[in-house]
Design a protein around this motif. Structure first.
Motif, mmCIF file in Angstrom:
data_model
loop_
_atom_site.group_PDB
_atom_site.id
_atom_site.type_symbol
_atom_site.label_atom_id
_atom_site.label_comp_id
_atom_site.label_asym_id
_atom_site.label_seq_id
_atom_site.Cartn_x
_atom_site.Cartn_y
_atom_site.Cartn_z
ATOM 1 N N VAL A 20 0.834 -1.411 -0.138
ATOM 2 C CA VAL A 20 -0.048 0.088 0.169
ATOM 3 C C VAL A 20 0.795 1.336 -0.042
ATOM 4 O O VAL A 20 0.823 2.014 -0.858
ATOM 5 N N ILE A 21 1.915 1.279 0.703
ATOM 6 C CA ILE A 21 2.881 2.572 0.979
ATOM 7 C C ILE A 21 3.388 2.535 -0.364
ATOM 8 O O ILE A 21 3.741 3.586 -0.801
ATOM 9 N N LEU A 24 0.930 4.091 -3.198
ATOM 10 C CA LEU A 24 0.338 5.364 -2.996
ATOM 11 C C LEU A 24 1.066 6.354 -3.624
ATOM 12 O O LEU A 24 0.374 7.125 -4.531
ATOM 13 N N ARG A 28 2.557 10.622 -8.233
ATOM 14 C CA ARG A 28 3.018 11.889 -7.915
ATOM 15 C C ARG A 28 4.423 12.140 -8.430
ATOM 16 O O ARG A 28 4.857 13.112 -8.256
ATOM 17 N N TYR A 173 5.837 -2.763 -6.473
ATOM 18 C CA TYR A 173 6.125 -1.161 -6.199
ATOM 19 C C TYR A 173 7.166 -0.490 -6.896
ATOM 20 O O TYR A 173 7.063 0.778 -7.097
ATOM 21 N N SER A 177 5.877 2.870 -9.018
ATOM 22 C CA SER A 177 6.032 3.922 -8.446
ATOM 23 C C SER A 177 7.590 4.426 -8.498
ATOM 24 O O SER A 177 7.769 5.450 -8.040
ATOM 25 N N TRP A 184 9.255 6.027 -0.192
ATOM 26 C CA TRP A 184 8.145 5.834 1.239
ATOM 27 C C TRP A 184 8.093 4.512 1.804
ATOM 28 O O TRP A 184 7.893 4.567 3.068
#
Lengths: 493, 65
Positions: A20-21, A24, A28, A173, A177, A184
Motif C-alpha cells: 500500500v505504502i 500510493l 506523484r 511497487y 512508483s 516511502w
C-alpha cells in the motif's frame, strides 16, 4: 491457530502495508526518466534520511552483523567503523553531483562521468561494472529474506516461496512508483528496522544474562579473544590486523560509490537536504550496537545455529518469545532486506538503460520509452538475481566481497572528475579495466595478495596509477568544458 | 568559518580512520575498563561514531543557518 500461522499472519500484514505504502505515490512523479529514477529531484530530509540509512543497512547488516559478533567477536567492529567514514566525503561530493545533475539532467553516476570526460564509453564501462556488482548483492538480499521466512515458519514457507513473495511485492511497487515507492517504503522499513533492533538488542542481554555488563564479563572470562580487535576470522582463528584495517579502508572508500546510494544525490531537493541527511546518518548507524549485542549474547547461549548468520532468528525462536513477537522480528529482518533490495533492483535497471543501452544506441528512445524499458529491466534483474539466490552451493557472500572490490574501482574516476582537471577519458577507462582485472585475478589467486591486503585495495592502487599515467600520456581534455563543469559543481548557489 | 569547519572535520575523520584501525587502535584495544558495561575498545569505536554526529552538526551549521 498454531504459532507458525500467527507468524505468517504478522508477516502478511507487514507485506500488505508495504504494498500500500509503495503504490500510493505512483501518480506523484512525472512520466519522465528523472521522475522515475530521481523522483523529479524533490526528496526532502525525512525520505532521504531513511532511504540512505535503510539502503546502506541490508539483510547483511541485520543478520550478518549479529552473525559476525557471534562467530568472529570484535571483527564486527569494522562494520561499525566504516559507515560514517564512508559517508563523510559525500558531504562535499553529494552537493557537487546534485548541482551538476540539476543543470545537465543526470540521474546516474555513469551519465555524470560520461559527460565530464566527454566519452560515452566511460559511462558504459562504469555501468557494466555497476550492474555486474549489483546482481549478486540483490541475490543475497533475496536469499536472506527466504531464509528468515523458512526458519520462523518451521519450513512451512520454503526459501524459494518466501523470496518470491517478498520480492514479488518489491517488483510491484518499483514497477508502479519507481524511486518514489522506494522512498516511502524505506521510511516504513527503516522505522521498523531501527525500532526492532533496539528493542531486541536491549532485551536479549537482559533476559539471558541480567544485563549488558554481566554478559560481557562472562564472555571476557570464557573467551577474551572475542572482545578485542581484530577478533577472529571465519574459521575461528585470530584475524590479522592488516585484514581488519584494509577491510575498514576498502569499505569506507567504496561505500558511497555504490550506484544505488550515490545516485540518490540526484533525487534530493537541495544541498541542505543532502548535508542534513549525512549529518543525521550516525544516528542510523548506531543501530548496529543493539544488533551486535544480540550477536554477543549468542556466544555463551545454550545452543547455536549451523550458519552463524542465523544467530538472531535462532535466539528469537528458542528464547521463548510469543509468536506475534517472532512475527514482528521477522518483519524487521524482511524490512532490512527489502529496503536495500528495492534500491538495488531500481538502480541496476536505471543504469542499464541510461548508461549501457544509451551508450550503444544513442538517445533514440523517448523519455516515456526509456521509463518503460527501465521497468522491464527491473523485472529482469529480479529474475536473474532470483535464479542466483536459489542454489545453496553458490557462495553469495564470496560474490559480494568480490562486488565490493569491483565497486571501489569507481572511486578514482569519481574523485578524478571532481578534483583533477588533467584526467582523461582514456586514463579513466584504462584505470577501471586494470583495477577490475587486478581484483578478479586476486580473487582467483588469493595467495598473490601482498601482505594479505584486501584485493579491492590492491586493485585501487593499480587503478589510480594507471589513471594518472595514461591521462598524462593522452591528449588533455577541452579546457573550457572542464572549467565549466568544475565551476557548476562548486557553485554554492 | 566554512574553511575552518571543513578542516576540523577533515582532521577528525583522518584521526578516526587511524584510531579505529591498526596500529592506531592498539593502545585502546582492551576489555577493561568497561564503559556502561561495554568493553573499552567497543566503546572506543562507538564514541568515534557518536562524535561524528557532533562534527557533522558543526559542519552543517557552517554551510546552512
Amino acid at each position: 491457530m498454531t504459532s507458525w500461522q500467527i507468524v505468517v499472519l504478522v508477516v502478511a500484514v507487514y507485506l500488505v502495508a508495504n504494498l500500500v505504502i509503495g503504490l500510493l505515490p505512483a501518480s506523484r512523479s512525472t512520466d519522465t526518466v528523472a521522475g522515475y529514477v530521481a523522483g523529479d529531484r524533490e526528496f526532502g530530509t525525512l525520505v532521504m534520511y531513511f532511504v540512505t540509512g535503510a539502503s546502506v543497512f541490508s539483510a547483511f547488516a541485520f543478520l550478518g552483523g549479529p552473525g559476525w559478533a557471534f562467530s568472529r567477536g570484535a571483527a564486527a567492529f569494522y562494520i561499525l567503523g566504516y559507515g560514517v567514514l564512508g559517508m563523510a566525503p559525500y558531504f562535499a561530493l553529494g552537493p557537487w553531483a546534485a548541482r551538476l545533475g540539476r543543470k545537465h539532467g543526470y540521474v546516474t553516476q555513469g551519465a555524470m562521468l560520461a559527460h565530464r570526460f566527454q566519452n560515452r564509453w566511460v559511462g558504459f564501462t562504469a555501468g557494466i561494472i555497476s550492474v555486474i556488482a549489483i546482481i549478486p548483492y540483490v541475490a543475497l538480499q533475496m536469499r536472506g529474506a527466504g531464509i528468515v521466512l523458512e526458519q520462523v515458519t518451521d519450513g512451512h514457507v520454503p526459501l524459494p516461496l518466501g523470496a518470491a513473495l517478498t520480492y514479488g511485492i518489491v517488483l510491484i511497487y518499483v514497477w508502479r512508483s519507481g524511486v518514489m515507492g522506494i522512498g516511502w517504503t524505506n521510511v516504513f522499513q527503516g522505522v521498523l528496522m531501527i525500532g526492532i533492533a533496539w528493542a531486541f538488542g536491549l532485551y536479549i542481554p537482559y533476559k539471558l544474562y541480567g544485563g549488558i555488563g554481566p554478559m560481557f564479563e562472562q564472555i571476557a572470562a570464557a573467551q577474551p579473544a572475542m572482545l578485542t580487535a581484530p577478533g577472529l576470522d571465519a574459521a575461528g582463528n585470530p584475524w590479522t590486523p592488516v585484514a581488519y584495517s584494509s577491510a575498514v579502508l576498502v569499505s569506507s572508500i567504496g561505500l558511497m560509490m555504490w550506484p544505488h546510494l550515490f545516485m540518490k544525490a540526484f533525487a534530493a531537493k537541495d544541498d541542505a537536504t543532502i548535508r542534513r541527511t549525512i549529518m543525521l546518518f550516525p544516528t542510523f548507524q548506531l543501530f548496529l550496537l543493539p544488533l551486535f549485542l544480540v550477536g554477543f549474547a549468542g556466544i555463551l547461549y545454550s545452543s547455536s545455529p549451523v550458519d552463524p548468520d542465523a544467530i538472531m532468528p535462532h535466539i528469537m525462536l528458542t528464547v521463548g518469545l510469543p509468536p506475534i513477537v517472532v512475527g514482528i522480528f521477522c518483519a524487521g529482518a524482511l524490512a532490512a532486506s527489502m529496503s536495500t533490495g528495492d534500491a538495488l533492483v531500481h538502480g541496476a535497471a536505471s543504469i542499464a538503460v541510461t548508461d549501457v543501452y544509451s551508450a550503444t544506441r544513442g538517445d533514440a528512445l523517448s523519455q516515456h520509452d526509456q521509463r518503460r524499458l527501465i521497468r522491464w529491466l527491473a523485472v529482469a534483474v529480479g529474475v536473474v538475481a532470483y535464479a542466483l539466490a536459489l542454489p545453496s552451493g553458490l557462495s553469495l557472500v564470496g560474490m559480494l566481497l568480490g562486488a565490493y572490490g569491483a565497486i571501489v574501482q569507481l572511486a578514482p574516476p569519481v574523485y578524478a572528475a571532481f578534483l583533477w582537471r588533467r584526467a582523461t577519458a582514456t586514463g579513466v577507462i584504462a584505470g577501471l579495466l586494470v583495477g577490475i582485472s587486478t581484483v578478479g585475478l586476486l580473487i582467483l589467486r588469493p595467495e598473490w595478495k601482498p601482505f594479505g591486503l584486501h584485493e579491492g585495495l590492491v586493485g585501487l592502487a593499480a587503478n589510480i596509477i594507471t589513471l594518472a599515467v595514461v591521462s598524462m600520456a593522452s591528449r588533455p581534455p577541452a579546457r573550457d568544458h572542464v572549467s565549466d563543469w568544475m565551476a557548476t559543481s562548486r557553485n554554492e548557489g | 568559518m566554512k574553511r575552518s569547519a571543513v578542516w576540523f572535520a577533515a582532521v577528525y575523520f583522518a584521526t578516526m580512520a587511524v584510531a579505529i584501525t591498526f596500529p592506531g587502535i592498539r593502545p585502546f584495544n582492551t576489555i577493561q575498563p568497561y564503559i556502561f558495561g561495554i568493553p573499552f575498545v567497543f566503546a572506543w569505536v562507538l564514541a568515534w561514531v557518536g562524535g561524528s554526529l557532533v562534527v557533522f552538526l558543526f559542519l552543517y551549521r557552517a554551510y546552512h543557518k
